[in-house]
Design a protein around this motif. Structure first.
Motif, PDB file in Angstrom:
ATOM      1  N   ALA A  60       1.912   2.619  11.895  1.00 17.49           N
ATOM      2  CA  ALA A  60       2.670   1.832  10.924  1.00 17.49           C
ATOM      3  C   ALA A  60       2.169   0.390  10.890  1.00 17.49           C
ATOM      4  N   LEU A  61       1.866  -0.168  12.043  1.00 14.89           N
ATOM      5  CA  LEU A  61       1.344  -1.530  12.111  1.00 14.89           C
ATOM      6  C   LEU A  61      -0.024  -1.613  11.443  1.00 14.89           C
ATOM      7  N   GLU A 115      -1.120   0.290   9.070  1.00 16.77           N
ATOM      8  CA  GLU A 115      -0.912   0.417   7.633  1.00 16.77           C
ATOM      9  C   GLU A 115      -0.482  -0.917   7.030  1.00 16.77           C
ATOM     10  N   ASP A 116       0.437  -1.605   7.695  1.00 13.83           N
ATOM     11  CA  ASP A 116       0.897  -2.899   7.194  1.00 13.83           C
ATOM     12  C   ASP A 116      -0.207  -3.942   7.238  1.00 13.83           C
ATOM     13  N   ARG A 168      -2.454  -3.340   4.325  1.00 11.77           N
ATOM     14  CA  ARG A 168      -1.879  -3.810   3.060  1.00 11.77           C
ATOM     15  C   ARG A 168      -1.987  -5.322   2.932  1.00 11.77           C
ATOM     16  N   VAL A 169      -1.705  -6.029   4.015  1.00 14.67           N
ATOM     17  CA  VAL A 169      -1.815  -7.485   3.998  1.00 14.67           C
ATOM     18  C   VAL A 169      -3.267  -7.895   3.771  1.00 14.67           C
ATOM     19  N   THR A 173      -5.469   1.047   5.488  1.00 17.98           N
ATOM     20  CA  THR A 173      -4.201   1.621   5.038  1.00 17.98           C
ATOM     21  C   THR A 173      -4.321   3.131   4.883  1.00 17.98           C
TER      22      THR A 173
END
Length: 84
Positions: free
Chosen positions: A10-11, A13-14, A17-18, A39
């Motif tokens: 999850a980290l 993926e974030d 995105r950033v 991502t």
């Protein structure tokens, strides 16, 4: 509670995105591509873990069905292999 690997996915993926959105539409395409790839990899990792958990649960709940599916898959793979 989420496991360490789920948290890391999850980290990741974030962060992807950033990283993808940080440069904006006119920014560095290499950084955008790297963010998109990160991502995508995180999403694939999460989907793989969920699929594995679902298959494990199905195998525990219905072992005969799982055995029949595995046998059929092996038979079809052997048919395809021998036709080469």
């Amino acid at each position: 509670m989420a496991s360490r690997t789920e948290f890391e996915a999850a980290l990741d993926e974030d962060v992807g995105r950033v990283q993808d959105g940080l440069d904006g539409p006119l920014g560095d395409p290499g950084a955008q591509l790297k963010g998109a790839a990160r991502t995508l990899c995180a999403c694939a990792c999460t989907a793989g873990k969920e699929t594995g958990a679902a298959i494990r649960d199905l195998t525990v709940d219905q072992p005969v069905t799982a055995l029949l599916v595995a046998a059929l898959t092996g038979f079809l793979a052997a048919l395809l292999w021998t036709r080469r």
